[in-house]
Design a protein around this motif. Sequence first.
Motif, PDB file in Angstrom:
ATOM      1  N   CYS A   1       8.084  -8.834  -9.778  1.00 14.74           N
ATOM      2  CA  CYS A   1       9.326  -8.832 -10.555  1.00 14.74           C
ATOM      3  C   CYS A   1       9.216  -9.550 -11.899  1.00 14.74           C
ATOM      4  O   CYS A   1      10.241  -9.879 -12.508  1.00 14.74           O
ATOM      5  CB  CYS A   1      10.437  -9.482  -9.730  1.00 14.74           C
ATOM      6  SG  CYS A   1      10.684  -8.766  -8.106  1.00 14.74           S
ATOM      7  N   GLY A   2       8.001  -9.840 -12.360  1.00 15.24           N
ATOM      8  CA  GLY A   2       7.837 -10.384 -13.702  1.00 15.24           C
ATOM      9  C   GLY A   2       7.523 -11.856 -13.804  1.00 15.24           C
ATOM     10  O   GLY A   2       7.132 -12.317 -14.874  1.00 15.24           O
ATOM     11  N   PHE A   3       7.667 -12.617 -12.720  1.00 13.73           N
ATOM     12  CA  PHE A   3       7.395 -14.052 -12.800  1.00 13.73           C
ATOM     13  C   PHE A   3       5.911 -14.357 -12.597  1.00 13.73           C
ATOM     14  O   PHE A   3       5.294 -15.021 -13.430  1.00 13.73           O
ATOM     15  CB  PHE A   3       8.226 -14.816 -11.770  1.00 13.73           C
ATOM     16  CG  PHE A   3       9.593 -15.220 -12.262  1.00 13.73           C
ATOM     17  CD1 PHE A   3      10.311 -14.419 -13.136  1.00 13.73           C
ATOM     18  CD2 PHE A   3      10.172 -16.401 -11.836  1.00 13.73           C
ATOM     19  CE1 PHE A   3      11.565 -14.785 -13.579  1.00 13.73           C
ATOM     20  CE2 PHE A   3      11.429 -16.786 -12.280  1.00 13.73           C
ATOM     21  CZ  PHE A   3      12.130 -15.978 -13.147  1.00 13.73           C
TER      22      PHE A   3
ATOM     23  N   ALA B   1      16.606  -7.964 -10.680  1.00 12.00           N
ATOM     24  CA  ALA B   1      15.879  -7.106 -11.611  1.00 12.00           C
ATOM     25  C   ALA B   1      15.301  -5.887 -10.906  1.00 12.00           C
ATOM     26  O   ALA B   1      15.425  -4.751 -11.377  1.00 12.00           O
ATOM     27  CB  ALA B   1      14.773  -7.907 -12.291  1.00 12.00           C
TER      28      ALA B   1
ATOM     29  N   TYR C   1      17.434 -13.943  -9.415  1.00 13.56           N
ATOM     30  CA  TYR C   1      17.082 -13.339 -10.703  1.00 13.56           C
ATOM     31  C   TYR C   1      16.097 -12.181 -10.517  1.00 13.56           C
ATOM     32  O   TYR C   1      16.298 -11.074 -11.033  1.00 13.56           O
ATOM     33  CB  TYR C   1      16.468 -14.427 -11.593  1.00 13.56           C
ATOM     34  CG  TYR C   1      16.114 -14.010 -12.998  1.00 13.56           C
ATOM     35  CD1 TYR C   1      16.982 -14.273 -14.053  1.00 13.56           C
ATOM     36  CD2 TYR C   1      14.902 -13.389 -13.285  1.00 13.56           C
ATOM     37  CE1 TYR C   1      16.651 -13.918 -15.354  1.00 13.56           C
ATOM     38  CE2 TYR C   1      14.566 -13.024 -14.571  1.00 13.56           C
ATOM     39  CZ  TYR C   1      15.444 -13.283 -15.607  1.00 13.56           C
ATOM     40  OH  TYR C   1      15.130 -12.928 -16.888  1.00 13.56           O
ATOM     41  N   GLN C   2      15.043 -12.425  -9.755  1.00  6.47           N
ATOM     42  CA  GLN C   2      13.994 -11.418  -9.604  1.00  6.47           C
ATOM     43  C   GLN C   2      14.421 -10.259  -8.709  1.00  6.47           C
ATOM     44  O   GLN C   2      14.126  -9.097  -8.999  1.00  6.47           O
ATOM     45  CB  GLN C   2      12.724 -12.081  -9.056  1.00  6.47           C
ATOM     46  CG  GLN C   2      12.103 -13.055 -10.047  1.00  6.47           C
ATOM     47  CD  GLN C   2      10.905 -13.783  -9.457  1.00  6.47           C
ATOM     48  OE1 GLN C   2       9.798 -13.244  -9.383  1.00  6.47           O
ATOM     49  NE2 GLN C   2      11.120 -15.011  -9.012  1.00  6.47           N
TER      50      GLN C   2
ATOM     51  N   PRO D   1       9.324 -11.488  -5.311  1.00  2.00           N
ATOM     52  CA  PRO D   1       9.527 -12.602  -6.243  1.00  2.00           C
ATOM     53  C   PRO D   1       8.511 -13.715  -6.037  1.00  2.00           C
ATOM     54  O   PRO D   1       8.104 -14.017  -4.913  1.00  2.00           O
ATOM     55  CB  PRO D   1      10.946 -13.087  -5.897  1.00  2.00           C
ATOM     56  CG  PRO D   1      11.093 -12.749  -4.442  1.00  2.00           C
ATOM     57  CD  PRO D   1      10.356 -11.451  -4.254  1.00  2.00           C
TER      58      PRO D   1
ATOM     59  N   ALA E   1      11.462  -6.105  -3.326  1.00  2.00           N
ATOM     60  CA  ALA E   1      11.196  -7.062  -4.409  1.00  2.00           C
ATOM     61  C   ALA E   1      10.185  -8.097  -3.935  1.00  2.00           C
ATOM     62  O   ALA E   1      10.228  -8.540  -2.788  1.00  2.00           O
ATOM     63  CB  ALA E   1      12.490  -7.753  -4.828  1.00  2.00           C
TER      64      ALA E   1
ATOM     65  N   MET F   1      15.667 -18.480  -8.883  1.00  2.00           N
ATOM     66  CA  MET F   1      14.515 -17.615  -9.177  1.00  2.00           C
ATOM     67  C   MET F   1      14.563 -16.332  -8.358  1.00  2.00           C
ATOM     68  O   MET F   1      14.280 -15.241  -8.865  1.00  2.00           O
ATOM     69  CB  MET F   1      13.216 -18.353  -8.844  1.00  2.00           C
ATOM     70  CG  MET F   1      12.836 -19.489  -9.747  1.00  2.00           C
ATOM     71  SD  MET F   1      11.304 -20.255  -9.105  1.00  2.00           S
ATOM     72  CE  MET F   1      11.312 -21.793 -10.020  1.00  2.00           C
TER      73      MET F   1
ATOM     74  N   PRO G   1       7.190 -18.897 -11.404  1.00  2.00           N
ATOM     75  CA  PRO G   1       6.961 -18.521 -12.800  1.00  2.00           C
ATOM     76  C   PRO G   1       5.587 -19.009 -13.265  1.00  2.00           C
ATOM     77  O   PRO G   1       5.458 -20.047 -13.916  1.00  2.00           O
ATOM     78  CB  PRO G   1       8.104 -19.224 -13.549  1.00  2.00           C
ATOM     79  CG  PRO G   1       8.423 -20.411 -12.693  1.00  2.00           C
ATOM     80  CD  PRO G   1       8.194 -19.974 -11.281  1.00  2.00           C
TER      81      PRO G   1
END
Length: 271
Positions: free
Chosen positions: A39-41, A97, A93-94, A67, A65, A90, A70
């Motif tokens: 998810c981008g972290f 997304a 958020y993830q 997660p 997802a 965190m 970061p």
Amino acid sequence: MTRALRIDINCDMGEGFGAWAMGNDIALLDHVSSANIACGFHAGDPQTMRRVVAAALQRGVRVGAHPGLPDLQGFGRRVMQVSPAEVHAMVVYQVGALWAFAKAAGGTLSHVKAHGALYNMAAKDRALADAIARAVHEVDPQLVLFGLAGSQMIRAAEALDLPVAAEVFADRSYQDDGSLSPRGQPGALIEDADAAAAQVLQMVQHGTVRAASGKTVALRADTLCIHGDQLGALAFAQRIRGALDAVGVCVAAPEFPSTNRTQSTGGNTHA
């Protein structure tokens, strides 16, 4: 005689970002029933998330997802000092997304599985496990939480009546308490596909695993992880899937009365 006639195979995916590609996600989707998408972290970016979500949905693979902390530089595998409140935020958020990408692609989010150090920390730390479970429950109480079999993650989900799938690993060795051997420890990673397949069959058929010490440890196996970033992941997945098919184990995503999703029944299912 096979005790468990069904198991989910999940794979961590979408863990490249920018110009850096990792794993053979699209090919792996043909051998799994659930995809855990970064998810981008710890890895992943919007384009990668969009592409892998769409590919999974097209193949009837459940979208989840994945997660993490970061920590792009450390791929989310370095322990960080984070509070339960930070972990809760965190995860919300993830998951949010990835949920949006699934919805935009015409599908739904099915499950959540924490990544790397966050997963391992929450397996032993009840406060962190509670933070993750609460975050998932608040986003959608029908989401299935994947957690290490026998860990605090399972207990935290059960305390909230959140659907939970106990996870086991094909490519990792175990300790006497049912925890995973630390990655830096000799023998922690199982790189031989035949040895991994034998471990999987023991877990699925008998509900046990042979720990690194030689001790037989009981564990519940609802979903089996294959790491998409490992060397030879595609051949590894094919070997594991073949071993399960050979003994008549059905490979399909976890089902719970309250979590039937209309977009998929857990693709690539063999009865």
